[in-house]
Design a protein around this motif. Structure first.
Motif: not given
Length: 291
Positions: A157-160, A205-215, A229-235
């Motif tokens: 999961l990747v936060q953009v 628990r993981f906090k994801l900001n733009p530039g972060d990702g987690v397996h 705010g609006v979130s855009i992320s990649l799976s």
């Protein structure tokens, strides 16, 4: 000496050895350089959505108040085109998923770099079991919750844009997700698994900001809450070979109907491959009989 892994967009936080040890077993962080990419601007995402809606099954969206124990299919689906939901996402309470974004060559290039990155983590032998890369783009309204669930895929999961919190459980903890839950999932019940209050205490628990990702390992129950705010992320997903889990779990699910308690996959490659062969033979035989 084990080093960190990096290419033009992706970087490991831990060393190669640390990430390889955790791959498929526990979550770990990565970082990326996509936060300022124009590929994830609203107008570009509208183009991606317009293309995806013409591919059967490649667009899903819903909107409304969501509880952590809700299941897919219980959440209302807005009666409007996906492009309109995206335009209203700031206030719609929506969750939008665009599957197979890699059908677009620009997104395919990003996914190919990620495939190389993950294969570097897995090593030459491990990479042989990491197949069929896929990019899903997820666009979510502020404070939107993604309910408790688990997946079969190898997932990152990747936060953009925007931020979110994700809670991830141990994939081996059978007090959270049982063998019967996983068997039901592979047999077609994709809402298998049930949230209970003790799960919250056992999740990381993981906090994801733009530039972060987690397996997120396969079969690891998890849930997600967006920030303000609006979130855009990649799976970013991969599949295992079908013998590793899918066929064995489907055969085990069938065996339980005869009050047999089968051993779970993962204890013996020979047994898992034999179960896969047995399942496929049974499936092929049943198909011929129906014909």
């Amino acid at each position: 000496m084990s080093t960190h892994i990096a290419n033009s967009n992706w970087q490991s936080i831990g060393t190669v050895d640390e990430c390889r040890k955790k791959l498929h077993r526990e979550p770990f962080r990565i970082s990326h350089g996509l936060a300022d990419s124009s590929l994830f601007d609203v107008e570009r995402l509208l183009q991606a959505a317009s293309a995806a809606k013409h591919r059967p099954g490649d667009v899903y969206f819903d909107a409304g108040k969501v509880a952590i124990d809700d299941k897919w299919g219980q959440i209302p689906v807005p009666d409007m085109p996906v492009e309109e939901v995206i335009r209203r996402v700031e206030t719609a309470g929506a969750w939008i998923i665009l599957k197979h974004a890699e059908r677009d060559p620009a997104y395919a290039a990003v996914l190919e770099q990620f495939r190389e990155f993950v294969h570097s983590i897995a090593g030459s032998e491990g990479a042989k079991q990491i197949l069929n890369p896929e990019m899903l783009i997820i666009i979510s309204s502020p404070n939107r919750l993604t309910p408790f669930h688990f997946d079969a895929e190898i997932n990152f999961l990747v936060q953009v844009r925007g931020e979110k919190e994700v809670w991830i459980c141990d994939p081996a903890d059978r007090t959270v997700v049982t063998e019967a839950d996983i068997e039901a999932y592979y047999s077609g019940q994709q809402t298998a698994g049930k949230y209970s209050e003790h799960v919250q205490d056992q999740a990381t628990r993981f906090k994801l900001n733009p530039g972060d990702g987690v397996h997120i390992p396969s079969h690891a129950a998890h849930w997600v809450r967006n920030g303000n705010g609006v979130s855009i992320s990649l799976s970013l997903n991969f599949e295992f070979p079908r013998w590793k889990y899918r066929d064995a779990y489907r055969l085990n699910h069938a065996l339980r109907k005869f009050r047999i308690s089968p051993s779970p996959p993962g204890r013996s490659i020979v047994i898992d491959q034999s179960k896969s062969l047995a399942f496929r033979v049974a499936q092929s035989t049943a198909k011929r009989i129906r014909l």
